[in-house]
Design an enzyme around this catalytic site. Sequence first.
Site, PDB file in Angstrom:
ATOM      1  N   SER A  59     -40.444 -21.093  36.552  1.00  0.00           N
ATOM      2  CA  SER A  59     -40.495 -22.247  35.665  1.00  0.00           C
ATOM      3  C   SER A  59     -41.516 -21.944  34.581  1.00  0.00           C
ATOM      4  O   SER A  59     -42.325 -21.017  34.733  1.00  0.00           O
ATOM      5  CB  SER A  59     -40.916 -23.479  36.470  1.00  0.00           C
ATOM      6  N   LYS A 130     -23.131 -21.898  31.663  1.00  0.00           N
ATOM      7  CA  LYS A 130     -22.365 -22.012  30.425  1.00  0.00           C
ATOM      8  C   LYS A 130     -23.188 -22.876  29.454  1.00  0.00           C
ATOM      9  O   LYS A 130     -24.018 -23.683  29.933  1.00  0.00           O
ATOM     10  CB  LYS A 130     -20.969 -22.581  30.686  1.00  0.00           C
ATOM     11  N   ASP A 211     -21.754 -27.613  25.170  1.00  0.00           N
ATOM     12  CA  ASP A 211     -22.100 -28.199  26.462  1.00  0.00           C
ATOM     13  C   ASP A 211     -20.882 -28.553  27.296  1.00  0.00           C
ATOM     14  O   ASP A 211     -20.896 -28.403  28.513  1.00  0.00           O
ATOM     15  CB  ASP A 211     -22.948 -29.463  26.255  1.00  0.00           C
TER      16      ASP A 211
HETATM   17  N1  LIG Z   1     -22.375 -26.194  35.573  1.00  0.00           N
HETATM   18  C1  LIG Z   1     -22.640 -27.462  35.354  1.00  0.00           C
HETATM   19  O1  LIG Z   1     -22.067 -28.363  35.962  1.00  0.00           O
HETATM   20  C2  LIG Z   1     -23.704 -27.813  34.384  1.00  0.00           C
HETATM   21  C3  LIG Z   1     -24.169 -29.117  34.325  1.00  0.00           C
HETATM   22  C4  LIG Z   1     -25.214 -29.400  33.459  1.00  0.00           C
HETATM   23  C5  LIG Z   1     -25.748 -28.384  32.676  1.00  0.00           C
HETATM   24  N2  LIG Z   1     -25.245 -27.134  32.746  1.00  0.00           N
HETATM   25  C6  LIG Z   1     -25.824 -26.049  31.929  1.00  0.00           C
HETATM   26  O2  LIG Z   1     -27.084 -25.705  32.498  1.00  0.00           O
HETATM   27  C7  LIG Z   1     -28.049 -25.471  31.482  1.00  0.00           C
HETATM   28  C8  LIG Z   1     -29.242 -26.406  31.717  1.00  0.00           C
HETATM   29  O3  LIG Z   1     -28.813 -27.741  31.700  1.00  0.00           O
HETATM   30  P1  LIG Z   1     -29.626 -28.919  32.450  1.00  0.00           P
HETATM   31  O4  LIG Z   1     -28.799 -30.127  32.309  1.00  0.00           O
HETATM   32  O5  LIG Z   1     -30.056 -28.485  33.774  1.00  0.00           O
HETATM   33  O6  LIG Z   1     -30.897 -29.040  31.494  1.00  0.00           O
HETATM   34  P2  LIG Z   1     -32.318 -29.608  31.849  1.00  0.00           P
HETATM   35  O7  LIG Z   1     -32.243 -30.628  32.922  1.00  0.00           O
HETATM   36  O8  LIG Z   1     -32.967 -29.959  30.563  1.00  0.00           O
HETATM   37  O9  LIG Z   1     -33.072 -28.354  32.483  1.00  0.00           O
HETATM   38  C9  LIG Z   1     -33.268 -27.177  31.770  1.00  0.00           C
HETATM   39  C10 LIG Z   1     -34.517 -26.496  32.317  1.00  0.00           C
HETATM   40  O10 LIG Z   1     -34.690 -25.282  31.615  1.00  0.00           O
HETATM   41  C11 LIG Z   1     -36.072 -25.057  31.336  1.00  0.00           C
HETATM   42  N3  LIG Z   1     -36.232 -25.022  29.885  1.00  0.00           N
HETATM   43  C12 LIG Z   1     -36.192 -26.053  29.011  1.00  0.00           C
HETATM   44  N4  LIG Z   1     -36.320 -25.622  27.742  1.00  0.00           N
HETATM   45  C13 LIG Z   1     -36.436 -24.285  27.819  1.00  0.00           C
HETATM   46  C14 LIG Z   1     -36.576 -23.262  26.850  1.00  0.00           C
HETATM   47  N5  LIG Z   1     -36.640 -23.539  25.538  1.00  0.00           N
HETATM   48  N6  LIG Z   1     -36.660 -21.984  27.286  1.00  0.00           N
HETATM   49  C15 LIG Z   1     -36.603 -21.691  28.584  1.00  0.00           C
HETATM   50  N7  LIG Z   1     -36.467 -22.625  29.562  1.00  0.00           N
HETATM   51  C16 LIG Z   1     -36.374 -23.893  29.171  1.00  0.00           C
HETATM   52  C17 LIG Z   1     -36.828 -26.220  31.963  1.00  0.00           C
HETATM   53  O11 LIG Z   1     -37.235 -25.822  33.256  1.00  0.00           O
HETATM   54  P3  LIG Z   1     -38.745 -25.375  33.501  1.00  0.00           P
HETATM   55  O12 LIG Z   1     -39.584 -26.461  32.937  1.00  0.00           O
HETATM   56  O13 LIG Z   1     -38.816 -25.253  34.958  1.00  0.00           O
HETATM   57  O14 LIG Z   1     -38.971 -24.063  32.803  1.00  0.00           O
HETATM   58  C18 LIG Z   1     -35.783 -27.303  32.092  1.00  0.00           C
HETATM   59  O15 LIG Z   1     -36.052 -28.171  33.148  1.00  0.00           O
HETATM   60  C19 LIG Z   1     -27.322 -25.655  30.159  1.00  0.00           C
HETATM   61  O16 LIG Z   1     -26.943 -24.397  29.652  1.00  0.00           O
HETATM   62  C20 LIG Z   1     -26.090 -26.474  30.513  1.00  0.00           C
HETATM   63  O17 LIG Z   1     -24.957 -26.197  29.701  1.00  0.00           O
HETATM   64  C21 LIG Z   1     -24.248 -26.826  33.594  1.00  0.00           C
END
Ligand SMILES: NC(=O)c1ccc[n+]([C@@H]2O[C@H](COP(=O)([O-])OP(=O)(O)OC[C@H]3O[C@@H](n4cnc5c(N)ncnc54)[C@H](OP(=O)(O)O)[C@@H]3O)[C@@H](O)[C@H]2O)c1
Length: 365
Positions: A59, A130, A211
């Site tokens: 993280s 993705k 997204d």
């Molecule tokens: N497969 C699916 O069903 C699904 C569903 C939702 C999202 N997604 C994908 O998963 C990814 C994340 O989505 P999410 O909804 O989980 O987002 P999220 O809740 O905002 O979580 C993203 C995490 O990434 C880290 N982060 C944030 N900004 C960053 C940056 N600039 N550089 C590096 N790390 C960063 C943070 O974790 P730390 O603070 O721990 O570093 C944050 O908690 C996206 O690419 C999205 O398209 C997939």
Amino acid sequence: MSIQRFVGRPDWYTTFNPETLATTGTALRWGVVATGNIAATVTADLALLEDAVLQAVSSRRAGTAAEFAESFGFASHYYDGGPDGTSPAGYLQLMADPAVDVVYIATPHAAHYDIAKAALDAGKHVLCEKALTITAAEARALIALARERKLFLMEAVWARFVPGFQRALEILESGEIGQVKWVRADLGFPAPQDDSARIWAPADGGGALLDISVYPLLWAWGTLGRPDSVAATAELTALGVDSQNTLTLSYANGAQAQLISYLSSHGPRVASVSGTEGYLETIGSVNNPTGLRICAGWDNERVEMFEHPGSGYTYQLREVTRCIQGGLTESATMGLDDSLAIMELFDDARRQMGVSYANDSRTDL
Ligand SMILES: NC(=O)c1ccc[n+]([C@@H]2O[C@H](COP(=O)([O-])OP(=O)(O)OC[C@H]3O[C@@H](n4cnc5c(N)ncnc54)[C@H](OP(=O)(O)O)[C@@H]3O)[C@@H](O)[C@H]2O)c1
């Protein structure tokens, strides 16, 4: 109308079934990058696999790294700066951990390329959320690197592996609804308005296209293949990302698809696939349908329902596990050429919609 409810393991439900949790080889030691929403959901499913070891999480922040590691039982956790404040970014420390075999990347899309590249450079296999990258150029470079290093790489399009989608493909292959003529699919939700949230922020690759659109697109891609052309329109926010978009796909054989993705409204979240002998449509969201309604002709309608372990991610996790255990560097089901072609289609759609990101002008690929 007859309603059949499939629970457990119906005859056709042989490849993708709850046994997806059972071990298929040597246990893989997983590293997870980021601790956000999808990282937690997928990690909970990963913990269901008998041959998955939760080895390390990274993280940007010490507190969240420790909390995430403790709640899921990871052996190690890393964070930017490390305990003495001088170590590199948490994800780079994770890449240097020899106990990690495969890395799951769950950061916002704009960070995918750099982190996946670091993982491949460190000799790790990669499952990356993705959209695989922001641009086709980034995807091309990443795929070339994975192939050069002979390491596994897959975009985490979990919807490609869920029972509802697999079963739909099987029905189409059986010829029951004839030749597919058109597909219509939508997905989205009203996301809270917050320009700093990753889903809206240009710096994170925000917007509905990157997204959400891969899910409706999957229904066209899976049933009709790669389109010959795309026409894209969108509504943009003041910061220039798409709050909704429509993709109209055309095929040389006359077939068409209309796909709508949205971040500011409710919608049915349904995919319909229409053929010369009948049609099918999803019950439940297009990315993990709980059922299918199949109408073969006017009077022959039935419903098939599906169940799955966990939140539905175990199927893609089993695919990654089985591929790596078997020495494969790519999934035949969600292959890298498809991921690249999808990113190329998204580049084309973004040009038409007038959406650009900082990653478009990177010169280090
Ligand atoms: N497969 C699916 O069903 C699904 C569903 C939702 C999202 N997604 C994908 O998963 C990814 C994340 O989505 P999410 O909804 O989980 O987002 P999220 O809740 O905002 O979580 C993203 C995490 O990434 C880290 N982060 C944030 N900004 C960053 C940056 N600039 N550089 C590096 N790390 C960063 C943070 O974790 P730390 O603070 O721990 O570093 C944050 O908690 C996206 O690419 C999205 O398209 C997939």
